[in-house]
Design a protein around this motif. Structure first.
Motif, mmCIF file in Angstrom:
data_model
loop_
_atom_site.group_PDB
_atom_site.id
_atom_site.type_symbol
_atom_site.label_atom_id
_atom_site.label_comp_id
_atom_site.label_asym_id
_atom_site.label_seq_id
_atom_site.Cartn_x
_atom_site.Cartn_y
_atom_site.Cartn_z
ATOM 1 N N VAL A 82 -10.756 71.382 33.263
ATOM 2 C CA VAL A 82 -10.314 69.990 33.321
ATOM 3 C C VAL A 82 -10.694 69.246 32.042
ATOM 4 O O VAL A 82 -11.893 69.085 31.742
ATOM 5 N N TYR A 83 -9.680 68.802 31.282
ATOM 6 C CA TYR A 83 -9.974 67.886 30.184
ATOM 7 C C TYR A 83 -10.424 66.570 30.810
ATOM 8 O O TYR A 83 -9.746 66.010 31.671
ATOM 9 N N THR A 84 -11.574 66.069 30.345
ATOM 10 C CA THR A 84 -12.189 64.918 31.002
ATOM 11 C C THR A 84 -12.442 63.782 30.020
ATOM 12 O O THR A 84 -13.101 63.957 29.003
ATOM 13 N N CYS A 85 -11.897 62.632 30.350
ATOM 14 C CA CYS A 85 -12.157 61.391 29.611
ATOM 15 C C CYS A 85 -12.194 60.301 30.685
ATOM 16 O O CYS A 85 -11.168 59.721 31.033
ATOM 17 N N SER A 101 -6.091 66.143 20.759
ATOM 18 C CA SER A 101 -6.745 67.357 20.276
ATOM 19 C C SER A 101 -7.600 67.979 21.371
ATOM 20 O O SER A 101 -7.613 69.206 21.551
ATOM 21 N N GLY A 102 -8.334 67.140 22.107
ATOM 22 C CA GLY A 102 -9.152 67.636 23.209
ATOM 23 C C GLY A 102 -8.317 68.240 24.320
ATOM 24 O O GLY A 102 -8.678 69.273 24.908
ATOM 25 N N HIS A 121 -8.292 61.615 33.389
ATOM 26 C CA HIS A 121 -8.354 60.573 32.358
ATOM 27 C C HIS A 121 -8.218 59.195 32.993
ATOM 28 O O HIS A 121 -7.152 58.829 33.477
ATOM 29 N N ASN A 122 -9.328 58.449 32.986
ATOM 30 C CA ASN A 122 -9.257 57.065 33.447
ATOM 31 C C ASN A 122 -10.099 56.141 32.568
ATOM 32 O O ASN A 122 -10.463 55.046 32.985
ATOM 33 N N HIS A 123 -10.417 56.603 31.350
ATOM 34 C CA HIS A 123 -11.183 55.780 30.421
ATOM 35 C C HIS A 123 -10.213 54.908 29.609
ATOM 36 O O HIS A 123 -9.325 55.422 28.933
ATOM 37 N N SER A 124 -10.355 53.620 29.682
ATOM 38 C CA SER A 124 -9.479 52.638 29.016
ATOM 39 C C SER A 124 -8.166 52.459 29.766
ATOM 40 O O SER A 124 -7.637 51.356 29.829
ATOM 41 N N PHE A 125 -7.634 53.537 30.300
ATOM 42 C CA PHE A 125 -6.390 53.453 31.069
ATOM 43 C C PHE A 125 -6.273 54.703 31.930
ATOM 44 O O PHE A 125 -6.860 55.753 31.640
ATOM 45 N N ILE A 184 -14.515 69.328 31.013
ATOM 46 C CA ILE A 184 -14.760 69.508 29.581
ATOM 47 C C ILE A 184 -14.551 68.202 28.846
ATOM 48 O O ILE A 184 -13.477 67.590 28.913
ATOM 49 N N HIS A 185 -15.577 67.785 28.099
ATOM 50 C CA HIS A 185 -15.491 66.616 27.222
ATOM 51 C C HIS A 185 -15.371 67.144 25.795
ATOM 52 O O HIS A 185 -16.300 67.748 25.263
ATOM 53 N N ILE A 186 -14.226 66.914 25.185
ATOM 54 C CA ILE A 186 -13.963 67.523 23.883
ATOM 55 C C ILE A 186 -12.994 66.639 23.100
ATOM 56 O O ILE A 186 -12.079 66.052 23.683
ATOM 57 N N ASN A 187 -13.191 66.522 21.805
ATOM 58 C CA ASN A 187 -12.293 65.695 20.991
ATOM 59 C C ASN A 187 -11.904 66.363 19.682
ATOM 60 O O ASN A 187 -11.457 65.710 18.756
ATOM 61 N N TRP A 188 -12.089 67.699 19.606
ATOM 62 C CA TRP A 188 -11.724 68.430 18.399
ATOM 63 C C TRP A 188 -10.537 69.347 18.673
ATOM 64 O O TRP A 188 -10.339 69.834 19.778
ATOM 65 N N ASP A 189 -9.797 69.627 17.601
ATOM 66 C CA ASP A 189 -8.766 70.657 17.631
ATOM 67 C C ASP A 189 -9.431 71.967 17.204
ATOM 68 O O ASP A 189 -9.855 72.110 16.070
ATOM 69 N N PHE A 190 -9.518 72.930 18.112
ATOM 70 C CA PHE A 190 -10.171 74.206 17.831
ATOM 71 C C PHE A 190 -9.177 75.320 17.536
ATOM 72 O O PHE A 190 -9.470 76.501 17.744
ATOM 73 N N THR A 191 -7.996 74.966 17.034
ATOM 74 C CA THR A 191 -6.971 75.974 16.763
ATOM 75 C C THR A 191 -7.491 77.083 15.857
ATOM 76 O O THR A 191 -7.295 78.272 16.123
ATOM 77 N N GLU A 192 -8.167 76.708 14.760
ATOM 78 C CA GLU A 192 -8.660 77.723 13.827
ATOM 79 C C GLU A 192 -9.729 78.603 14.475
ATOM 80 O O GLU A 192 -9.852 79.782 14.150
#
Length: 411
Positions: A82-85, A101-102, A121-125, A184-192
């Motif tokens: 779960v992407y979490t914000c 990205s996350g 996702h319920n942070h800010s909106f 999961i709390h994440i804000n990076w693109d880990f493609t590489e």
């Protein structure tokens, strides 16, 4: 070869022609190889490539969309990624591009672990208020937490180093994300990072085949479409002309964002000169910005051409906990306006880059660096503005070393 061609005339089948042409290619290649003209290429690789090209018209070519769909597990293991914000966490999610990205990184982790991917996702909106599921239902329901244990994983910023051995593939991801519900709390693109994993071409083939721009575009459109509310707001925007010229100007510190660090500080004459030269009977004009005063100047200069979106200027990363519908509405309206522009001018910002990635055309894209506008494309914009969408190189210093090692193994 002569006997084969005579046989072709008798059978008159397309498969025979392919066979004959393949034999011709083999003869030519062997001749060239004997003369050392092409001795640097593996014969099998060249012949296979040419055969693939010959049969492309006979067999349906797999599209990007097909490749993405085929990477989705037919059956999932038990559990959720779960992407979490959310408002319950003290972790900051960042701006919209950080969140995208996350979402992308969590989506790939879900594919690697074969768990169901969700977004909480319920942070800010509330995300569902502005975006709806398109081809995949990612909506989170708190009731799933009652079916098993859950745990939070903080992969934000430097904390993500703790998981690097698992993300690289040195260790089993399933032994890191061990809970039934993995938040999961994440804000990076880990493609590489994912590209450095052994067997990544088998597990998630599109991540090695696509450029960043196509990864964002395909995944975004697979997951999202405008909600009914956002669709109504987009349709209500007044457009008088057939085309739209747009700019995203990220100013940074201003009267409405006093705590933001300064960003773009070039003379606006560069932008005005471009807008002045456009045929006012053909082009509407639109500016997405974090500076209220800039919008007022543009409206005064082009009163009959400027499109103004509803909502309030702000930055979702600067909002306190709770909902701010007006700021969130404007952000999404601005984002979709940029995606659908005929001409798009960018300044240094992940928000504009994300819009350029998802945009439906690669023409008439310009990157504003210094006093000049430089032509760029969906495939070069990340070189113009390094670090805006991808994990900083220093965060994972061993990526290149591991990636090179895996490439040698593949040869």
């Amino acid at each position: 070869m002569e006997n084969c061609l005579l046989w072709c005339k008798r059978t008159r089948t397309i498969y025979c022609l392919v066979l004959g042409l393949t034999l011709v290619v083999n003869c030519v290649l062997m001749s060239l190889l004997n003369s050392h003209v092409m001795s640097f290429l593996p014969v099998e690789h060249v012949v296979t490539s040419i055969k693939s090209g010959i049969t492309a018209d006979i067999h349906q070519v797999e599209t990007n969309h097909d490749l993405l769909l085929n990477s989705i597990p037919k059956t999932f293991t038990s559990g959720y990624m779960v992407y979490t914000c959310n408002n319950e966490s003290s972790v900051q999610c960042g701006g919209w591009s950080d969140r995208l990205s996350g979402i992308l990184s969590t989506f790939v982790i879900a594919l690697l672990t074969k768990q169901r991917f969700l977004i909480h996702h319920n942070h800010s909106f509330l995300l569902e208020e502005f975006l709806a599921p398109n081809e995949y239902d990612w909506r989170y329901n708190a009731s799933i937490s009652q079916k098993g244990n859950k745990a939070n994983y903080d992969l934000m910023n430097k904390d993500s180093k703790k998981a690097k051995k698992y993300l690289y593939g040195k260790k089993d991801l399933d032994k890191y994300f061990k809970s039934y519900v993995n938040l999961i709390h994440i804000n990076w693109d880990f493609t590489e990072v994912f590209r450095a994993r052994p067997h990544i071409g088998r597990d998630v083939p599109w991540i090695t085949k696509w450029h960043y721009a196509d990864i964002y575009k395909e995944v975004y459109n697979y997951l999202f479409k405008p909600s009914e509310r956002l669709s109504r707001a987009l349709n209500s925007q007044k457009r008088r002309r057939s085309k739209t010229a747009c700019a995203h100007v990220r100013i940074g510190k201003s009267e409405n964002l006093p705590d933001d660090p300064p960003r773009h500080r070039e003379s606006l004459d560069t932008l005005w000169n471009v807008f002045d030269d456009l045929d006012e009977d053909v082009y509407d004009l639109f500016i997405a910005t974090d500076d209220e005063s800039l919008l007022k100047r543009a409206s005064g200069r082009y009163p009959n051409q400027i499109i103004e979106t509803d909502g309030q200027i702000g930055h979702i990363a600067k909002l306190k906990k709770g909902y701010n519908t007006e700021v969130s509405l404007k952000m999404f309206l601005d984002f979709y306006m940029l995606i659908n522009c005929d001409i798009l001018i960018l300044t240094e910002s992940g928000f504009g880059m994300a819009a350029a990635y998802i945009r439906n055309t690669d023409s008439d894209l310009y990157c504003w660096r210094g006093p000049e506008l430089k032509p760029c494309s969906r495939y070069t914009v990340h070189h113009m503005y390094e670090g805006m969408m991808l994990a900083p190189p220093g965060l994972f210093p061993h990526i290149t070393q591991i990636s090179d090692k895996n490439k040698r193994k593949a040869l």
